[in-house]
Design a protein around this motif. Structure first.
Motif, PDB file in Angstrom:
ATOM      1  N   ASP A   1       0.819  -1.213   0.000  1.00 48.35           N
ATOM      2  CA  ASP A   1       0.000   0.000   0.000  1.00 48.35           C
ATOM      3  C   ASP A   1       0.848   1.256   0.000  1.00 48.35           C
ATOM      4  OD1 ASP A   1      -2.318  -1.474  -0.054  1.00 48.35           O
ATOM      5  OD2 ASP A   1      -2.630  -1.419   2.119  1.00 48.35           O
ATOM      6  N   GLU A   2       1.949   1.227   0.742  1.00 50.29           N
ATOM      7  CA  GLU A   2       2.832   2.391   0.783  1.00 50.29           C
ATOM      8  C   GLU A   2       3.503   2.618  -0.570  1.00 50.29           C
ATOM      9  OE1 GLU A   2       6.685   4.047   3.350  1.00 50.29           O
ATOM     10  OE2 GLU A   2       5.606   2.249   4.005  1.00 50.29           O
TER      11      GLU A   2
ATOM     12  N   LYS B   1      12.185  -1.823 -11.392  1.00 53.14           N
ATOM     13  CA  LYS B   1      12.553  -2.979 -10.568  1.00 53.14           C
ATOM     14  C   LYS B   1      11.330  -3.581  -9.897  1.00 53.14           C
ATOM     15  CE  LYS B   1      15.668  -4.355  -6.821  1.00 53.14           C
ATOM     16  NZ  LYS B   1      16.708  -3.898  -5.846  1.00 53.14           N
ATOM     17  N   ILE B   2      10.439  -2.723  -9.391  1.00 53.95           N
ATOM     18  CA  ILE B   2       9.216  -3.211  -8.743  1.00 53.95           C
ATOM     19  C   ILE B   2       8.285  -3.863  -9.771  1.00 53.95           C
ATOM     20  CG2 ILE B   2       7.128  -2.522  -7.484  1.00 53.95           C
ATOM     21  CD1 ILE B   2       8.804  -0.280  -6.193  1.00 53.95           C
TER      22      ILE B   2
ATOM     23  N   SER C   1       3.862  -7.076  -4.557  1.00 49.28           N
ATOM     24  CA  SER C   1       2.413  -7.220  -4.690  1.00 49.28           C
ATOM     25  C   SER C   1       1.955  -6.780  -6.076  1.00 49.28           C
ATOM     26  CB  SER C   1       1.694  -6.401  -3.616  1.00 49.28           C
ATOM     27  OG  SER C   1       1.583  -5.053  -3.998  1.00 49.28           O
ATOM     28  N   ILE C   2       0.923  -7.439  -6.579  1.00 51.37           N
ATOM     29  CA  ILE C   2       0.399  -7.124  -7.909  1.00 51.37           C
ATOM     30  C   ILE C   2      -0.081  -5.675  -7.963  1.00 51.37           C
ATOM     31  CG2 ILE C   2      -1.405  -7.659  -9.595  1.00 51.37           C
ATOM     32  CD1 ILE C   2       0.797  -9.738  -9.423  1.00 51.37           C
ATOM     33  N   GLN C   3      -0.750  -5.217  -6.886  1.00 46.72           N
ATOM     34  CA  GLN C   3      -1.292  -3.865  -6.875  1.00 46.72           C
ATOM     35  C   GLN C   3      -0.175  -2.816  -6.935  1.00 46.72           C
ATOM     36  OE1 GLN C   3      -2.194  -6.321  -4.777  1.00 46.72           O
ATOM     37  NE2 GLN C   3      -4.239  -6.709  -5.634  1.00 46.72           N
ATOM     38  N   ALA C   4       0.925  -3.060  -6.216  1.00 50.88           N
ATOM     39  CA  ALA C   4       2.047  -2.127  -6.256  1.00 50.88           C
ATOM     40  C   ALA C   4       2.679  -2.109  -7.645  1.00 50.88           C
ATOM     41  CB  ALA C   4       3.093  -2.516  -5.208  1.00 50.88           C
ATOM     42  N   ARG C   5       2.849  -3.282  -8.246  1.00 47.19           N
ATOM     43  CA  ARG C   5       3.427  -3.363  -9.590  1.00 47.19           C
ATOM     44  C   ARG C   5       2.520  -2.672 -10.614  1.00 47.19           C
ATOM     45  NH1 ARG C   5       4.517  -9.539 -10.641  1.00 47.19           N
ATOM     46  NH2 ARG C   5       5.718  -8.748 -12.427  1.00 47.19           N
TER      47      ARG C   5
ATOM     48  N   VAL D   1      -4.502  -7.788 -14.040  1.00 45.23           N
ATOM     49  CA  VAL D   1      -4.606  -6.338 -13.811  1.00 45.23           C
ATOM     50  C   VAL D   1      -3.271  -5.647 -14.079  1.00 45.23           C
ATOM     51  CG1 VAL D   1      -6.541  -6.431 -12.204  1.00 45.23           C
ATOM     52  CG2 VAL D   1      -4.215  -6.704 -11.321  1.00 45.23           C
ATOM     53  N   LEU D   2      -2.179  -6.316 -13.745  1.00 46.79           N
ATOM     54  CA  LEU D   2      -0.847  -5.772 -14.034  1.00 46.79           C
ATOM     55  C   LEU D   2      -0.611  -5.708 -15.539  1.00 46.79           C
ATOM     56  CD1 LEU D   2       2.095  -4.946 -13.399  1.00 46.79           C
ATOM     57  CD2 LEU D   2       2.610  -7.385 -13.115  1.00 46.79           C
TER      58      LEU D   2
END
Length: 448
Positions: free
Chosen positions: A139-140, A174-175, A182-186, A238-239
């Motif tokens: 989340d961050e 890199k992320i 996490s998929i959401q962060a990517r 989603v990614l």
């Protein structure tokens, strides 16, 4: 894409301060044990810092209040004071507080033009984003990437945004490529990478590197087996969608030779995504195809696509889809979009859309403009209209000219409350009604 002139000397920020949030948190921790209760944790101290020491309780409240509340209830100085506090809180020990601070800054920058404030503190903001991307969790990282996008939108093209991208670009990539993240962060990092590169990339080799990074993600959704007719969705879908949309955005600013190369690579593979069992992937693939056709025909008016008959059959089926196994909402959304895509591919036609903001309006008359608008609308949310009015970079992108100067009376009419708007509509309806019925409506019920 139009670009502003680059400034000769980069401004050095840093006025945001880095230590007051942590120091205040420490002080709150030390002074928070005056009763017989459990000692404060780091998170408790952070909440104490935000609610008592700093005078602002919830950084994310900008999302709910919006620019109008800020204008009416606080001065520019009040807003900047709050933002300085949020910048300090990005150093807090609590991940939740850091995330809330990032979101608060992002929401403020999405709803207000604060160019000078951002310019003075861009290095501090960049350092905070970099730290949260490297050390934060899902989340961050999402909040940090979202803030990076809005930061570049505020700065516009130039040396300052280029330096932001040079610092954050390698971390974002890199992320994106990190299978353990996490998929959401990517997903958010993929969108951020596309937006920031669209604004700030000055090195063509870096642009190609970003395109390749995004390609390596969304091409994993291509059909691998000839006997398979359906692309099955996975948690990574989603990614893949975000990577495809970011890649398509960057393709619109590539040199012609590179566009031709990408068309040859993807024109015959991209249609396989139309068979995905995920409606958002089907729509993303369809709109990307429509944009690729527009680019190809812009370079060569006689452009010929070998599998046109097969492609139009697929598009027509999606435009009239009656599959009982799909949700009604998904089918309705899909049919509407694919009718436009089919018209674009078959007839080279685009249904012009009108976007109104303040006293102005903008006509979206091609797929490139539509895709660009949709991308920035996703990032800015409800702040898109404000930025279309005030942000010189976006006005250059959409060829709107210099910002229109509005007088106080016009600004007041633009801020009319919902209650006042409803009252105005009802009053207008009475005035426009036939004379007899209007007379009845204006006579009190007891006098009729």
């Amino acid at each position: 894409m139009p670009k502003n002139k680059k400034r000769n000397t980069p401004h050095r920020g840093g006025n945001g301060g880095g230590g007051s949030g942590a120091a205040a948190a420490t002080a709150a921790t030390a002074g928070g044990q005056h009763r017989n209760v459990q000692p404060f944790s780091d998170e408790d101290a952070s909440i104490e810092t935000m609610s008592h020491c700093s005078g602002y309780s919830d950084p994310s409240s900008f999302a709910e209040d919006g620019p109008e509340v800020l204008d009416e209830e606080g001065t520019q100085e009040d807003l900047e004071y709050k933002l300085k506090g949020f910048i300090d809180l990005t150093l807090d020990k609590s991940a939740k507080i850091r995330q809330a601070a990032l979101e608060g800054i992002k929401n403020a920058l999405a709803s207000k033009m604060l160019y000078e404030f951002v310019l003075e503190r861009r290095m501090t903001l960049t350092d905070s984003i970099e730290r949260c991307l490297k050390k934060g969790k899902s989340d961050e990282q999402r909040a940090a990437a979202a803030l990076a996008s809005v930061l570049c939108i505020q700065l516009g093209p130039g040396i300052e945004s280029e330096e932001v991208l040079k610092t954050l670009g390698p971390i974002l990539k890199k992320i994106i490529c990190d299978g353990t993240a996490s998929i959401q962060a990517r997903q958010t990092c993929a969108t951020c990478c596309g937006v920031c590169s669209f604004i700030a990339t000055d090195d063509i080799t870096e642009l190609y590197s970003t395109l390749e990074c995004l390609e390596n993600i969304f091409t994993k959704s291509y059909l691998k087996e000839k006997n398979t007719n359906v692309v099955c969705s996975t948690p990574n879908t989603v990614l893949h969608i975000s990577s495809l949309l970011a890649w398509t955005l960057l393709l619109t600013i590539c040199p012609i030779n590179e566009v031709k190369k990408k068309l040859e690579m993807h024109f015959h593979k991209l249609p396989s995504l139309l068979s995905s069992d995920d409606v958002n992937m089907r729509i993303a693939a369809g709109e990307s195809l429509a944009l690729l056709f527009e680019l190809a025909r812009g370079m060569d008016s006689d452009f010929f696509y070998e599998d046109m008959e097969s492609l139009t059959q697929i598009l027509r089926a999606l435009a009239t889809d009656g599959n009982k196994h799909r949700a009604k909402v998904d089918k309705r959304k899909q049919r509407s979009v694919f009718r436009d895509i089919l018209r674009a591919v078959e007839e080279r036609d685009f249904p012009t859309e009108t976007v109104k903001f303040g006293p102005e309006r903008m006509y979206i008359d091609c797929w490139v403009k539509k895709h660009t608008y949709d991308t920035f609308k996703e990032v800015l949310g409800s702040g898109m209209q404000y930025h279309l009015q005030s942000n010189e970079f976006l006005r250059n992108v959409f060829e709107l000219g210099p910002p229109v100067m509005l007088d106080a009376a016009m600004l007041k009419t633009m801020k009319i409350s919902r209650f006042e708007r409803v009252g105005f509509i009802l009053f207008s309806a009475e005035l426009n009604a036939p004379r007899k019925s209007r007379a009845r409506a204006l006579i009190p019920s007891g006098d009729q």
